[in-house]
Write a protein that holds these residues in place. Structure first.
Motif, PDB file in Angstrom:
ATOM      1  N   MET A 256       3.910  10.986  -6.206  1.00  0.00           N
ATOM      2  CA  MET A 256       4.418  10.792  -4.849  1.00  0.00           C
ATOM      3  C   MET A 256       3.406  11.251  -3.809  1.00  0.00           C
ATOM      4  SD  MET A 256       8.435  11.843  -5.332  1.00  0.00           S
ATOM      5  CE  MET A 256       8.640  12.107  -3.602  1.00  0.00           C
ATOM      6  N   ILE A 257       2.762  12.376  -4.032  1.00  0.00           N
ATOM      7  CA  ILE A 257       1.746  12.883  -3.095  1.00  0.00           C
ATOM      8  C   ILE A 257       0.574  11.902  -3.007  1.00  0.00           C
ATOM      9  CG2 ILE A 257       0.035  14.708  -2.702  1.00  0.00           C
ATOM     10  CD1 ILE A 257       2.899  15.532  -2.028  1.00  0.00           C
ATOM     11  N   ILE A 258       0.136  11.392  -4.142  1.00  0.00           N
ATOM     12  CA  ILE A 258      -0.976  10.426  -4.154  1.00  0.00           C
ATOM     13  C   ILE A 258      -0.590   9.168  -3.385  1.00  0.00           C
ATOM     14  CG2 ILE A 258      -2.327   8.877  -5.636  1.00  0.00           C
ATOM     15  CD1 ILE A 258      -2.261  11.204  -7.740  1.00  0.00           C
ATOM     16  N   LEU A 259       0.603   8.655  -3.629  1.00  0.00           N
ATOM     17  CA  LEU A 259       1.053   7.457  -2.923  1.00  0.00           C
ATOM     18  C   LEU A 259       1.152   7.694  -1.421  1.00  0.00           C
ATOM     19  CD1 LEU A 259       3.773   6.045  -5.328  1.00  0.00           C
ATOM     20  CD2 LEU A 259       1.540   5.054  -4.795  1.00  0.00           C
ATOM     21  N   MET A 260       1.675   8.839  -1.018  1.00  0.00           N
ATOM     22  CA  MET A 260       1.790   9.133   0.410  1.00  0.00           C
ATOM     23  C   MET A 260       0.415   9.294   1.044  1.00  0.00           C
ATOM     24  SD  MET A 260       5.266  11.484   0.687  1.00  0.00           S
ATOM     25  CE  MET A 260       4.366  12.967   0.588  1.00  0.00           C
ATOM     26  N   THR A 261      -0.556   9.789   0.293  1.00  0.00           N
ATOM     27  CA  THR A 261      -1.902   9.963   0.818  1.00  0.00           C
ATOM     28  C   THR A 261      -2.619   8.621   0.933  1.00  0.00           C
ATOM     29  OG1 THR A 261      -2.017  12.132  -0.225  1.00  0.00           O
ATOM     30  CG2 THR A 261      -4.110  11.146   0.450  1.00  0.00           C
ATOM     31  N   VAL A 262      -2.440   7.771  -0.062  1.00  0.00           N
ATOM     32  CA  VAL A 262      -3.142   6.491  -0.106  1.00  0.00           C
ATOM     33  C   VAL A 262      -2.537   5.480   0.864  1.00  0.00           C
ATOM     34  CG1 VAL A 262      -3.689   4.514  -1.581  1.00  0.00           C
ATOM     35  CG2 VAL A 262      -3.927   6.830  -2.474  1.00  0.00           C
ATOM     36  N   LEU A 263      -1.226   5.403   0.904  1.00  0.00           N
ATOM     37  CA  LEU A 263      -0.568   4.423   1.761  1.00  0.00           C
ATOM     38  C   LEU A 263      -0.419   4.973   3.163  1.00  0.00           C
ATOM     39  CD1 LEU A 263       2.240   3.245  -0.668  1.00  0.00           C
ATOM     40  CD2 LEU A 263       0.107   2.076  -0.137  1.00  0.00           C
ATOM     41  N   SER A 264      -0.751   4.166   4.131  1.00  0.00           N
ATOM     42  CA  SER A 264      -0.620   4.560   5.526  1.00  0.00           C
ATOM     43  C   SER A 264       0.850   4.660   5.898  1.00  0.00           C
ATOM     44  CB  SER A 264      -1.294   3.518   6.409  1.00  0.00           C
ATOM     45  OG  SER A 264      -0.937   3.698   7.747  1.00  0.00           O
ATOM     46  N   PRO A 265       1.259   5.717   6.578  1.00  0.00           N
ATOM     47  CA  PRO A 265       2.652   5.828   7.012  1.00  0.00           C
ATOM     48  C   PRO A 265       3.081   4.661   7.885  1.00  0.00           C
ATOM     49  CG  PRO A 265       1.513   7.919   7.314  1.00  0.00           C
ATOM     50  CD  PRO A 265       0.492   6.901   6.900  1.00  0.00           C
ATOM     51  N   SER A 266       2.169   4.117   8.695  1.00  0.00           N
ATOM     52  CA  SER A 266       2.552   2.996   9.558  1.00  0.00           C
ATOM     53  C   SER A 266       2.862   1.753   8.732  1.00  0.00           C
ATOM     54  CB  SER A 266       1.450   2.690  10.577  1.00  0.00           C
ATOM     55  OG  SER A 266       0.265   2.311   9.930  1.00  0.00           O
ATOM     56  N   LEU A 267       2.218   1.610   7.591  1.00  0.00           N
ATOM     57  CA  LEU A 267       2.521   0.469   6.728  1.00  0.00           C
ATOM     58  C   LEU A 267       3.884   0.625   6.080  1.00  0.00           C
ATOM     59  CD1 LEU A 267      -0.893  -0.131   4.928  1.00  0.00           C
ATOM     60  CD2 LEU A 267       0.141  -1.514   6.720  1.00  0.00           C
ATOM     61  N   LEU A 268       4.256   1.856   5.818  1.00  0.00           N
ATOM     62  CA  LEU A 268       5.536   2.092   5.175  1.00  0.00           C
ATOM     63  C   LEU A 268       6.696   1.983   6.152  1.00  0.00           C
ATOM     64  CD1 LEU A 268       4.606   5.186   3.002  1.00  0.00           C
ATOM     65  CD2 LEU A 268       4.936   2.839   2.211  1.00  0.00           C
ATOM     66  N   LEU A 269       6.471   2.329   7.428  1.00  0.00           N
ATOM     67  CA  LEU A 269       7.558   2.423   8.377  1.00  0.00           C
ATOM     68  C   LEU A 269       7.661   1.246   9.338  1.00  0.00           C
ATOM     69  CD1 LEU A 269       7.210   6.197   9.289  1.00  0.00           C
ATOM     70  CD2 LEU A 269       8.785   5.157   7.668  1.00  0.00           C
ATOM     71  N   ALA A 270       6.534   0.636   9.674  1.00  0.00           N
ATOM     72  CA  ALA A 270       6.550  -0.385  10.718  1.00  0.00           C
ATOM     73  C   ALA A 270       7.072  -1.715  10.203  1.00  0.00           C
ATOM     74  CB  ALA A 270       5.137  -0.575  11.272  1.00  0.00           C
ATOM     75  N   GLY A 271       7.868  -2.369  11.050  1.00  0.00           N
ATOM     76  CA  GLY A 271       8.337  -3.708  10.738  1.00  0.00           C
ATOM     77  C   GLY A 271       7.347  -4.722  11.270  1.00  0.00           C
ATOM     78  N   GLU A 272       7.688  -5.967  11.124  1.00  0.00           N
ATOM     79  CA  GLU A 272       6.880  -7.034  11.704  1.00  0.00           C
ATOM     80  C   GLU A 272       7.051  -7.021  13.210  1.00  0.00           C
ATOM     81  OE1 GLU A 272       4.737  -9.231  10.077  1.00  0.00           O
ATOM     82  OE2 GLU A 272       5.117  -7.775   8.480  1.00  0.00           O
ATOM     83  N   ILE A 273       6.118  -7.624  13.896  1.00  0.00           N
ATOM     84  CA  ILE A 273       6.209  -7.729  15.345  1.00  0.00           C
ATOM     85  C   ILE A 273       6.911  -9.038  15.686  1.00  0.00           C
ATOM     86  CG2 ILE A 273       4.871  -8.012  17.477  1.00  0.00           C
ATOM     87  CD1 ILE A 273       4.843  -5.166  16.321  1.00  0.00           C
ATOM     88  N   ILE A 274       7.870  -8.953  16.607  1.00  0.00           N
ATOM     89  CA  ILE A 274       8.537 -10.158  17.094  1.00  0.00           C
ATOM     90  C   ILE A 274       8.344 -10.252  18.601  1.00  0.00           C
ATOM     91  CG2 ILE A 274      10.241 -10.273  15.230  1.00  0.00           C
ATOM     92  CD1 ILE A 274      12.312  -9.082  17.191  1.00  0.00           C
ATOM     93  N   VAL A 275       8.364 -11.466  19.089  1.00  0.00           N
ATOM     94  CA  VAL A 275       8.251 -11.718  20.517  1.00  0.00           C
ATOM     95  C   VAL A 275       9.666 -11.925  21.050  1.00  0.00           C
ATOM     96  CG1 VAL A 275       7.313 -13.265  22.277  1.00  0.00           C
ATOM     97  CG2 VAL A 275       5.955 -12.714  20.239  1.00  0.00           C
ATOM     98  N   ILE A 276       9.961 -11.257  22.150  1.00  0.00           N
ATOM     99  CA  ILE A 276      11.283 -11.344  22.766  1.00  0.00           C
ATOM    100  C   ILE A 276      11.137 -11.798  24.211  1.00  0.00           C
ATOM    101  CG2 ILE A 276      12.362  -9.631  21.267  1.00  0.00           C
ATOM    102  CD1 ILE A 276      11.980  -7.658  23.739  1.00  0.00           C
TER     103      ILE A 276
END
Length: 145
Positions: A13-33
């Protein structure tokens, strides 16, 4: 679970959290409104780019386009890269140059998604972008082809 198994899982889990960017894990796609009164429900990527660079200033019914930006770093970075072809700093420098030469004014920018959504909902002709995992509220999603 044995202590050694727990330690192995914890290390993974520590390795995965270090390797993967938190923004990739948390951010959704961008939509235009857009404001619900905006006549256009579909835009091309080129049209979105033209709007945010101040080149497209009228909707299909000849009403004024009013675009605003969200300053949250992850959303701004993704939107600028995917739709405008600039980094956030290049985008800001572009608009500073427009202001300096008298060709435009800095777009209104919001730190808070709720404030941006309120502005778009209340402003005729308004268009913006948000993360798809943000509650869209009283605005419409614009399909981008």
């Amino acid at each position: 679970m044995k202590k050694s198994s727990f330690q192995t899982v914890f290390r993974i889990m520590i390795i995965l959290m270090t390797v993967l960017s938190p923004s990739l894990l948390l951010a959704g796609e961008i939509i235009v409104i857009a404001n619900k009164n905006v006549p256009d429900s579909q835009l091309t990527k080129d049209e979105v780019k033209a709007i945010f660079l101040g080149e497209k200033t009228k909707w299909s019914n000849d009403s004024k386009v009013s675009f605003v930006v969200l300053k949250t770093p992850e959303d701004q970075e993704k939107f600028m890269k995917d739709y405008v072809g600039k980094s956030p700093s290049q985008f800001n420098n572009f608009w500073k140059q427009q202001v300096f030469t008298g060709k435009g004014k800095m777009p209104e920018a919001f730190d808070d998604v709720k404030a941006l959504l309120d502005y778009v909902a209340k402003t005729d002709g308004a268009i913006a972008y948000i993360s798809s995992d943000a509650p869209a509220g009283n605005v419409k999603k614009v399909e981008v082809k």
